[in-house]
Design a protein around this motif. Structure first.
Motif, PDB file in Angstrom:
ATOM      1  N   PHE A   1       0.814  -1.211   0.000  1.00 51.03           N
ATOM      2  CA  PHE A   1       0.000   0.000   0.000  1.00 51.03           C
ATOM      3  C   PHE A   1       0.851   1.266   0.000  1.00 51.03           C
ATOM      4  O   PHE A   1       0.436   2.292  -0.547  1.00 51.03           O
ATOM      5  N   GLN A   2       2.043   1.221   0.589  1.00 52.81           N
ATOM      6  CA  GLN A   2       2.948   2.368   0.484  1.00 52.81           C
ATOM      7  C   GLN A   2       3.345   2.589  -0.971  1.00 52.81           C
ATOM      8  O   GLN A   2       3.399   3.720  -1.446  1.00 52.81           O
ATOM      9  N   GLY A   3       3.623   1.495  -1.675  1.00 48.18           N
ATOM     10  CA  GLY A   3       3.954   1.600  -3.095  1.00 48.18           C
ATOM     11  C   GLY A   3       2.813   2.173  -3.907  1.00 48.18           C
ATOM     12  O   GLY A   3       3.011   3.062  -4.747  1.00 48.18           O
ATOM     13  N   ILE A   4       1.612   1.680  -3.649  1.00 46.75           N
ATOM     14  CA  ILE A   4       0.429   2.191  -4.358  1.00 46.75           C
ATOM     15  C   ILE A   4       0.226   3.668  -4.036  1.00 46.75           C
ATOM     16  O   ILE A   4      -0.128   4.467  -4.907  1.00 46.75           O
ATOM     17  N   ASN A   5       0.480   4.049  -2.809  1.00 42.33           N
ATOM     18  CA  ASN A   5       0.349   5.443  -2.395  1.00 42.33           C
ATOM     19  C   ASN A   5       1.303   6.336  -3.191  1.00 42.33           C
ATOM     20  O   ASN A   5       0.910   7.396  -3.697  1.00 42.33           O
TER      21      ASN A   5
END
Length: 190
Positions: free
Chosen positions: A167-171
């Motif tokens: 989710f950090q990557g998607i963010n």
């Protein structure tokens, strides 16, 4: 004057967009790899925990003898020893550490679920109390499922770590896309 500051911020966002994009791609890929190998991800989480505990122990020792005086010094030194022991334990017995950490997590989720459910009934006259109750029941059930699963220590911590990294990557990817499509490069573009 304010326009110059806004232009500088816009320019900086556009300058850094490529780094947000690269970081987003790397974190997303790493999160997917960790999801595909949950035992490895769990082991990584345990070693990270151990490393952070050892760093905390060293920092407590430094604080004990550089910052504090008298009786407080020995209290901080005792904390340093506990941190170092916990970090050493994590490195030397990662499976046992995963079991302990997973159990603590599950117990925390059970307690948090109970507290949220009680809060839902306290706030029952308010709109949206049902969502709080749903959240409490879901959190409670998650804790119980983890406690009842004999294989949970081998995948739960890894799953939480993998999902967080994913989710950090998607963010970061979302931020890069937003900058490209929504943030004008200068106030003249507004």
């Amino acid at each position: 004057m304010k326009t110059v500051g806004n232009d500088l911020v816009r320019h900086q966002l556009h300058e850094n967009r490529k780094w947000y994009l690269v970081l987003g791609v790397l974190l997303t890929l790493f999160g997917l790899v960790l999801l595909a190998s949950l035992p490895f991800a769990t082991l990584s989480a345990v070693y990270l925990f151990g490393l952070l505990m050892m760093i905390g122990g060293v920092l407590h020792f430094i604080a004990a003898f550089k910052i504090f005086e008298g009786g407080y010094r020995w209290l901080w030194a005792a904390f340093a020893i506990f941190y170092l022991i916990a970090g050493y334990y994590a490195f030397t017995t990662p499976v046992k550490t995963a079991i302990v950490l997973t159990s603590f997590l599950a117990i925390f989720l059970v307690i948090a679920g109970i507290v949220r459910s009680i809060n839902a009934f306290i706030f029952r006259p308010l709109a949206g109390w049902g969502w709080t109750l749903f959240s409490g029941v879901l959190t409670f059930m998650t804790g119980v499922i983890i406690l009842m699963s004999p294989t949970a220590p081998f995948w739960v911590l890894g799953m939480f770590l993998a999902i967080d990294i994913l989710f950090q990557g998607i963010n970061y990817l979302t931020l890069a896309s937003y900058i490209k499509h929504e943030v004008p490069k200068s106030s003249a573009d507004v």
